[in-house]
Design a protein around this motif. Structure first.
Motif, PDB file in Angstrom:
ATOM      1  N   GLY A   2      35.070  34.124  25.359  1.00  0.00           N
ATOM      2  CA  GLY A   2      34.880  33.110  26.377  1.00  0.00           C
ATOM      3  C   GLY A   2      34.036  31.959  25.862  1.00  0.00           C
ATOM      4  O   GLY A   2      33.584  31.966  24.710  1.00  0.00           O
ATOM      5  N   PRO A   3      33.779  30.973  26.705  1.00  0.00           N
ATOM      6  CA  PRO A   3      34.318  30.881  28.066  1.00  0.00           C
ATOM      7  C   PRO A   3      35.823  30.556  28.083  1.00  0.00           C
ATOM      8  O   PRO A   3      36.371  30.073  27.107  1.00  0.00           O
ATOM      9  N   VAL A   4      36.430  30.833  29.233  1.00  0.00           N
ATOM     10  CA  VAL A   4      37.835  30.542  29.446  1.00  0.00           C
ATOM     11  C   VAL A   4      37.943  29.485  30.537  1.00  0.00           C
ATOM     12  O   VAL A   4      37.372  29.636  31.611  1.00  0.00           O
ATOM     13  N   ARG A   5      38.655  28.402  30.242  1.00  0.00           N
ATOM     14  CA  ARG A   5      38.864  27.329  31.207  1.00  0.00           C
ATOM     15  C   ARG A   5      40.221  27.531  31.868  1.00  0.00           C
ATOM     16  O   ARG A   5      41.236  27.750  31.188  1.00  0.00           O
ATOM     17  N   ILE A   6      40.255  27.488  33.184  1.00  0.00           N
ATOM     18  CA  ILE A   6      41.480  27.677  33.955  1.00  0.00           C
ATOM     19  C   ILE A   6      41.784  26.384  34.696  1.00  0.00           C
ATOM     20  O   ILE A   6      40.966  25.915  35.494  1.00  0.00           O
ATOM     21  N   VAL A   7      42.933  25.809  34.416  1.00  0.00           N
ATOM     22  CA  VAL A   7      43.337  24.551  35.039  1.00  0.00           C
ATOM     23  C   VAL A   7      44.420  24.844  36.066  1.00  0.00           C
ATOM     24  O   VAL A   7      45.536  25.215  35.716  1.00  0.00           O
ATOM     25  N   GLY A   8      44.073  24.695  37.332  1.00  0.00           N
ATOM     26  CA  GLY A   8      44.988  25.025  38.411  1.00  0.00           C
ATOM     27  C   GLY A   8      44.594  26.356  39.028  1.00  0.00           C
ATOM     28  O   GLY A   8      44.751  27.406  38.406  1.00  0.00           O
ATOM     29  N   VAL A   9      44.042  26.313  40.243  1.00  0.00           N
ATOM     30  CA  VAL A   9      43.533  27.545  40.843  1.00  0.00           C
ATOM     31  C   VAL A   9      44.348  27.935  42.075  1.00  0.00           C
ATOM     32  O   VAL A   9      43.826  28.125  43.162  1.00  0.00           O
ATOM     33  N   GLY A  10      45.671  28.040  41.870  1.00  0.00           N
ATOM     34  CA  GLY A  10      46.515  28.646  42.880  1.00  0.00           C
ATOM     35  C   GLY A  10      46.432  30.154  42.750  1.00  0.00           C
ATOM     36  O   GLY A  10      45.419  30.707  42.298  1.00  0.00           O
ATOM     37  N   LEU A  11      47.497  30.833  43.121  1.00  0.00           N
ATOM     38  CA  LEU A  11      47.517  32.292  43.052  1.00  0.00           C
ATOM     39  C   LEU A  11      47.224  32.805  41.650  1.00  0.00           C
ATOM     40  O   LEU A  11      46.333  33.646  41.450  1.00  0.00           O
ATOM     41  N   LEU A  12      47.974  32.303  40.644  1.00  0.00           N
ATOM     42  CA  LEU A  12      47.819  32.829  39.289  1.00  0.00           C
ATOM     43  C   LEU A  12      46.480  32.443  38.682  1.00  0.00           C
ATOM     44  O   LEU A  12      45.791  33.285  38.097  1.00  0.00           O
ATOM     45  N   GLY A  13      46.097  31.172  38.803  1.00  0.00           N
ATOM     46  CA  GLY A  13      44.850  30.739  38.210  1.00  0.00           C
ATOM     47  C   GLY A  13      43.645  31.456  38.799  1.00  0.00           C
ATOM     48  O   GLY A  13      42.740  31.897  38.071  1.00  0.00           O
ATOM     49  N   THR A  14      43.616  31.582  40.116  1.00  0.00           N
ATOM     50  CA  THR A  14      42.505  32.284  40.762  1.00  0.00           C
ATOM     51  C   THR A  14      42.490  33.750  40.356  1.00  0.00           C
ATOM     52  O   THR A  14      41.419  34.336  40.111  1.00  0.00           O
ATOM     53  N   SER A  15      43.675  34.373  40.258  1.00  0.00           N
ATOM     54  CA  SER A  15      43.743  35.781  39.868  1.00  0.00           C
ATOM     55  C   SER A  15      43.271  35.980  38.429  1.00  0.00           C
ATOM     56  O   SER A  15      42.578  36.966  38.133  1.00  0.00           O
ATOM     57  N   VAL A  16      43.616  35.059  37.534  1.00  0.00           N
ATOM     58  CA  VAL A  16      43.103  35.128  36.159  1.00  0.00           C
ATOM     59  C   VAL A  16      41.579  35.055  36.173  1.00  0.00           C
ATOM     60  O   VAL A  16      40.893  35.851  35.517  1.00  0.00           O
ATOM     61  N   GLY A  17      41.033  34.103  36.928  1.00  0.00           N
ATOM     62  CA  GLY A  17      39.584  33.959  36.997  1.00  0.00           C
ATOM     63  C   GLY A  17      38.902  35.195  37.547  1.00  0.00           C
ATOM     64  O   GLY A  17      37.901  35.670  36.988  1.00  0.00           O
ATOM     65  N   LEU A  18      39.430  35.755  38.623  1.00  0.00           N
ATOM     66  CA  LEU A  18      38.830  36.952  39.226  1.00  0.00           C
ATOM     67  C   LEU A  18      38.880  38.127  38.258  1.00  0.00           C
ATOM     68  O   LEU A  18      37.907  38.887  38.133  1.00  0.00           O
ATOM     69  N   GLY A  19      40.019  38.285  37.577  1.00  0.00           N
ATOM     70  CA  GLY A  19      40.146  39.387  36.636  1.00  0.00           C
ATOM     71  C   GLY A  19      39.175  39.266  35.468  1.00  0.00           C
ATOM     72  O   GLY A  19      38.568  40.257  35.048  1.00  0.00           O
ATOM     73  N   LEU A  20      39.017  38.054  34.945  1.00  0.00           N
ATOM     74  CA  LEU A  20      38.095  37.850  33.819  1.00  0.00           C
ATOM     75  C   LEU A  20      36.642  37.987  34.260  1.00  0.00           C
ATOM     76  O   LEU A  20      35.815  38.535  33.522  1.00  0.00           O
ATOM     77  N   ARG A  21      36.318  37.497  35.445  1.00  0.00           N
ATOM     78  CA  ARG A  21      34.948  37.627  35.937  1.00  0.00           C
ATOM     79  C   ARG A  21      34.567  39.096  36.104  1.00  0.00           C
ATOM     80  O   ARG A  21      33.414  39.479  35.902  1.00  0.00           O
ATOM     81  N   ASN A  22      35.550  39.934  36.471  1.00  0.00           N
ATOM     82  CA  ASN A  22      35.276  41.371  36.580  1.00  0.00           C
ATOM     83  C   ASN A  22      34.870  41.976  35.255  1.00  0.00           C
ATOM     84  O   ASN A  22      34.242  43.043  35.212  1.00  0.00           O
ATOM     85  N   ARG A  23      35.245  41.314  34.166  1.00  0.00           N
ATOM     86  CA  ARG A  23      34.881  41.792  32.834  1.00  0.00           C
ATOM     87  C   ARG A  23      33.677  41.032  32.264  1.00  0.00           C
ATOM     88  O   ARG A  23      33.363  41.173  31.084  1.00  0.00           O
ATOM     89  N   GLY A  24      33.070  40.226  33.094  1.00  0.00           N
ATOM     90  CA  GLY A  24      31.868  39.518  32.658  1.00  0.00           C
ATOM     91  C   GLY A  24      32.114  38.302  31.802  1.00  0.00           C
ATOM     92  O   GLY A  24      31.195  37.798  31.152  1.00  0.00           O
TER      93      GLY A  24
END
Length: 360
Positions: free
Chosen positions: A8-30
């Protein structure tokens, strides 16, 4: 906290369903995640949900995941490649050949870009639908091309594995042909069938069961998004639809005179061909093992489904799949359960002995 592969860090551009889900999944791993979106409202919701933080001028992401509609994917990827010269960039658009071709035409640095596509989604979109477990066990294609080294692509592989998805390597051409067959053409066929319902008599619609609901579920999809997807993958979709038209013509010809010699044989051959194709679809855990189905009738009252599932567990049978259908005009539900063929007889006897009604 589970150890992650990404730094990381990981930058996510576009926070619809997929972008938000990527962010939530990565945040769960710190993993530190940075969120960007053209919509301030969507961005605020995704941040409030815990998918990441807002972008800052001094950000230096390791990996950028572009989650925007297909018609602007190449433009946004090119912009991100320019803005972050040390980052690897991927996108999650449902077509892979067109963005890569456009990036090359733009002269973008595709040595730091490789497209990918998670085969996961939900009926609803937007950040409110995001889920940290959306990708677990789902195929995620990496569309390799000759302009990027495997060493640079490792960050994308790590992203996929960190999110619990199953990594599949394909060329962009293979990917686009594949999704045309298993995703894009089914959308078109579902849409066509859905249009047939628009002017149907109410009396006919009242007869609708789970079969037509299954076939038309995709017809409720976002029209704007699918105009983009089908336009970007037009040739493979058209090729399959032409073949589909040939198959449909054979049915039409056979049904013109069902009593004609050979007509029923032609219908049977088409049906058997369909059986053979469906049998090749991977099932639970990616295996192609076929299961047997049985239908249990339950009262439409609280707790009945939970009691059925509990008793199936007590009997010692593993439930492979389940589908619930309501019976029109009756206060009962029909639970279609799939189990291994060798346990059907025992499960039927055990459930009947406990007072459950088994259809058929």
């Amino acid at each position: 906290m589970v150890e992650s592969r990404l730094v990381g860090p990981v930058r996510i551009v576009g926070v619809g369903l997929l972008g938000t889900s990527v962010g939530l999944g990565l945040r769960n791993r710190g993993i530190e995640t940075i969120l960007a979106d053209a919509s301030p409202t969507n961005l605020s919701i995704a941040i409030d949900y815990g998918a990441g933080r807002a972008a800052r001028d001094d950000d230096e992401p390791q990996l950028i995941v572009v989650c925007v509609p297909p018609d602007v994917t190449a433009e946004i990827v090119a912009r991100e490649l320019d803005a972050f010269p040390n980052a690897i960039v991927t996108d999650v658009a449902s077509v892979k050949l067109a963005p890569l071709a456009e990036l090359r035409e733009r002269g973008a640095d595709v040595s730091r870009y490789i497209g990918s596509h998670p085969m996961a989604g939900r009926e609803r979109g937007g950040p409110l639908s995001g889920r940290a477990d959306l990708f677990i066990g789902r195929p995620w294609v990496v569309a390799a091309h000759g302009g990027i080294s495997y060493q640079k692509a490792n960050a994308i592989d790590d992203l996929i594995l960190d999110l619990g998805a199953v990594l599949i390597e394909m060329t962009p051409e293979e990917h686009d042909r594949g999704v045309a067959l298993v995703s894009h053409v089914p959308q078109v066929i579902s849409t066509i069938l859905g249009r047939q319902l628009a002017d149907a008599p109410h009396a006919s619609l009242n007869l609708a069961g789970q079969g037509v609901r299954d076939m038309t579920r995709l017809a409720a999809s976002d029209a704007d998004l699918w105009v983009q997807i089908l336009g970007a993958n037009a040739k493979p979709v058209r090729d399959i639809l032409l073949s589909y038209r040939d198959d449909l013509d054979r049915f039409i010809d056979a049904l013109a005179d069902p009593a004609a010699p050979g007509a029923r044989r032609k219908v049977a051959e088409e049906m058997i061909g369909g059986n053979a194709g469906v049998a090749r679809l991977p099932g639970k855990h990616g295996h192609d093992r076929q299961f047997s189905s049985m239908i249990v009738m339950i009262d439409d009252t609280p707790g009945q489904l939970a009691r059925l599932l509990h008793e199936i567990g007590e009997i010692g049978v593993n439930l492979e799949d389940l589908r619930l259908e309501h019976s029109p005009g009756a206060e009962i539900g029909l639970v279609e359960i799939s189990v291994l063929p060798e346990v059907v007889a025992r499960l039927t006897d055990e459930l009947a002995a406990r007072g459950w009604r088994i259809a058929g």
